[in-house]
Design a protein around this motif. Sequence first.
Motif, PDB file in Angstrom:
ATOM      1  N   PRO A   1      44.254  12.373  37.924  1.00 32.68           N
ATOM      2  CA  PRO A   1      44.414  13.314  36.805  1.00 32.68           C
ATOM      3  C   PRO A   1      43.233  14.274  36.678  1.00 32.68           C
ATOM      4  N   ILE A   2      42.017  13.760  36.915  1.00 31.20           N
ATOM      5  CA  ILE A   2      40.845  14.629  36.809  1.00 31.20           C
ATOM      6  C   ILE A   2      40.896  15.710  37.882  1.00 31.20           C
ATOM      7  N   LEU A   3      41.307  15.297  39.100  1.00 30.51           N
ATOM      8  CA  LEU A   3      41.422  16.264  40.193  1.00 30.51           C
ATOM      9  C   LEU A   3      42.463  17.332  39.869  1.00 30.51           C
ATOM     10  N   ILE A   4      43.583  16.879  39.294  1.00 29.91           N
ATOM     11  CA  ILE A   4      44.651  17.825  38.919  1.00 29.91           C
ATOM     12  C   ILE A   4      44.140  18.807  37.864  1.00 29.91           C
ATOM     13  N   LEU A   5      43.375  18.278  36.898  1.00 28.60           N
ATOM     14  CA  LEU A   5      42.830  19.128  35.835  1.00 28.60           C
ATOM     15  C   LEU A   5      41.880  20.169  36.415  1.00 28.60           C
ATOM     16  N   ILE A   6      41.054  19.719  37.404  1.00 27.27           N
ATOM     17  CA  ILE A   6      40.120  20.650  38.048  1.00 27.27           C
ATOM     18  C   ILE A   6      40.881  21.736  38.797  1.00 27.27           C
ATOM     19  N   VAL A   7      41.925  21.296  39.525  1.00 27.49           N
ATOM     20  CA  VAL A   7      42.749  22.269  40.261  1.00 27.49           C
ATOM     21  C   VAL A   7      43.394  23.262  39.307  1.00 27.49           C
ATOM     22  N   CYS A   8      43.922  22.747  38.181  1.00 25.73           N
ATOM     23  CA  CYS A   8      44.562  23.625  37.188  1.00 25.73           C
ATOM     24  C   CYS A   8      43.562  24.642  36.638  1.00 25.73           C
ATOM     25  N   LYS A   9      42.339  24.173  36.386  1.00 25.58           N
ATOM     26  CA  LYS A   9      41.315  25.071  35.860  1.00 25.58           C
ATOM     27  C   LYS A   9      40.990  26.172  36.855  1.00 25.58           C
ATOM     28  N   ILE A  10      40.913  25.787  38.153  1.00 23.14           N
ATOM     29  CA  ILE A  10      40.633  26.784  39.188  1.00 23.14           C
ATOM     30  C   ILE A  10      41.774  27.799  39.282  1.00 23.14           C
ATOM     31  N   VAL A  11      43.000  27.285  39.250  1.00 21.95           N
ATOM     32  CA  VAL A  11      44.177  28.170  39.333  1.00 21.95           C
ATOM     33  C   VAL A  11      44.217  29.114  38.136  1.00 21.95           C
ATOM     34  N   ILE A  12      43.923  28.578  36.943  1.00 24.50           N
ATOM     35  CA  ILE A  12      43.905  29.414  35.738  1.00 24.50           C
ATOM     36  C   ILE A  12      42.873  30.527  35.882  1.00 24.50           C
ATOM     37  N   GLY A  13      41.686  30.172  36.438  1.00 23.25           N
ATOM     38  CA  GLY A  13      40.651  31.176  36.648  1.00 23.25           C
ATOM     39  C   GLY A  13      41.091  32.262  37.597  1.00 23.25           C
ATOM     40  N   ILE A  14      41.778  31.858  38.687  1.00 24.36           N
ATOM     41  CA  ILE A  14      42.236  32.831  39.675  1.00 24.36           C
ATOM     42  C   ILE A  14      43.302  33.755  39.083  1.00 24.36           C
ATOM     43  N   ILE A  15      44.294  33.136  38.428  1.00 21.60           N
ATOM     44  CA  ILE A  15      45.375  33.937  37.833  1.00 21.60           C
ATOM     45  C   ILE A  15      44.830  34.888  36.769  1.00 21.60           C
ATOM     46  N   SER A  16      43.917  34.376  35.934  1.00 21.19           N
ATOM     47  CA  SER A  16      43.319  35.214  34.884  1.00 21.19           C
ATOM     48  C   SER A  16      42.566  36.391  35.495  1.00 21.19           C
ATOM     49  N   LYS A  17      41.859  36.128  36.592  1.00 26.14           N
ATOM     50  CA  LYS A  17      41.108  37.196  37.266  1.00 26.14           C
ATOM     51  C   LYS A  17      42.051  38.250  37.821  1.00 26.14           C
ATOM     52  N   VAL A  18      43.169  37.788  38.406  1.00 23.95           N
ATOM     53  CA  VAL A  18      44.148  38.727  38.960  1.00 23.95           C
ATOM     54  C   VAL A  18      44.709  39.626  37.860  1.00 23.95           C
ATOM     55  N   PHE A  19      45.118  39.009  36.754  1.00 26.04           N
ATOM     56  CA  PHE A  19      45.668  39.781  35.638  1.00 26.04           C
ATOM     57  C   PHE A  19      44.620  40.733  35.060  1.00 26.04           C
ATOM     58  N   GLN A  20      43.366  40.281  35.003  1.00 23.68           N
ATOM     59  CA  GLN A  20      42.305  41.135  34.483  1.00 23.68           C
ATOM     60  C   GLN A  20      42.119  42.375  35.362  1.00 23.68           C
ATOM     61  N   ASN A  21      42.164  42.176  36.673  1.00 24.46           N
ATOM     62  CA  ASN A  21      42.038  43.318  37.594  1.00 24.46           C
ATOM     63  C   ASN A  21      43.210  44.280  37.452  1.00 24.46           C
ATOM     64  N   VAL A  22      44.416  43.697  37.281  1.00 23.17           N
ATOM     65  CA  VAL A  22      45.603  44.540  37.111  1.00 23.17           C
ATOM     66  C   VAL A  22      45.509  45.339  35.810  1.00 23.17           C
ATOM     67  N   LEU A  23      45.116  44.660  34.729  1.00 25.64           N
ATOM     68  CA  LEU A  23      45.028  45.328  33.429  1.00 25.64           C
ATOM     69  C   LEU A  23      43.934  46.389  33.413  1.00 25.64           C
ATOM     70  N   THR A  24      42.866  46.156  34.165  1.00 30.93           N
ATOM     71  CA  THR A  24      41.766  47.119  34.217  1.00 30.93           C
ATOM     72  C   THR A  24      42.231  48.457  34.782  1.00 30.93           C
ATOM     73  N   LYS A  25      43.197  48.395  35.706  1.00 27.67           N
ATOM     74  CA  LYS A  25      43.690  49.612  36.341  1.00 27.67           C
ATOM     75  C   LYS A  25      44.723  50.345  35.493  1.00 27.67           C
ATOM     76  N   THR A  26      45.183  49.718  34.425  1.00 28.77           N
ATOM     77  CA  THR A  26      46.177  50.355  33.558  1.00 28.77           C
ATOM     78  C   THR A  26      45.490  51.209  32.496  1.00 28.77           C
ATOM     79  N   LYS A  27      46.288  52.006  31.804  1.00 27.52           N
ATOM     80  CA  LYS A  27      45.765  52.871  30.745  1.00 27.52           C
ATOM     81  C   LYS A  27      46.020  52.283  29.364  1.00 27.52           C
ATOM     82  N   LEU A  28      46.308  50.976  29.334  1.00 31.96           N
ATOM     83  CA  LEU A  28      46.547  50.329  28.043  1.00 31.96           C
ATOM     84  C   LEU A  28      45.282  50.306  27.206  1.00 31.96           C
TER      85      LEU A  28
END
Length: 241
Positions: free
Chosen positions: A1-28
């Motif tokens: 479970p701890i390993l899964i939680l760590i993996v989830c945290k890493i995935v959340i960080g990656i996805i959040s970074k991707v969305f942040q880069n996408v949003l940065t390029k928008t005019k919102l």
Amino acid sequence: PILILIVCKIVIGIISKVFQNVLTKTKLDEGIKSFIKSGIKIALWCISIIIVADAVGVNTASLVTILGVVSLALSLSFQNIMTNVFSSITILLSKPFSVGDYVEIAGVGGTVKEITLMRTTLVTPDRKISLIPNGDVCAQNIINYSLEPFRRVEIKVSASYDASTNDVKNAIFEILNNDNRISKDEDKIPTVRLSAYNANDIEYTIRLWVDNAEYWDVYYDVLENIRESFNRSLRIRNITS
């Protein structure tokens, strides 16, 4: 479970970074970007909790039900907050006004200083700060005086019955024609018309066009100058406006 939680945290960080880069390029607007990023993180963490719970043998169906009940309770508790948040998104997307515009909302007039997720801040002409919840902003009639480059000035003055209409109009046009701030364009030519017969005087309506930023200066200058023109040309002492 701890390993899964760590993996989830890493995935959340990656996805959040991707969305942040996408949003940065928008005019919102920055407020909308912040709201989207926060919503994505919350959704991802909820999914992560369900995945970890499933890994340790917790009945995820029950967990989903609990999360649903908690979400419903929170939504009811924060109904006004969410109304203001979604209203702010509506304002930022539809752009009925922007920071720096002079607007009138629910009878309050002022310059827009700030638009946040919760409220819109107006600075009134007498330098008072008015904080209006965005839910109220969307529910009220909004008048934006800054969208158009020109604004029409309408002034009403009264003159004695003893003064002829031509003399009154000539005295007023003497002021209007000599003020370079007043538009002389073909579709914005100043007009002076007799508009009412009162018990003790005759009312005249003056309409003219000026740059938006010069509205109040021209308004008061014309009033003052008309009085002097009346005194000089018509020798009328009791002018009301």
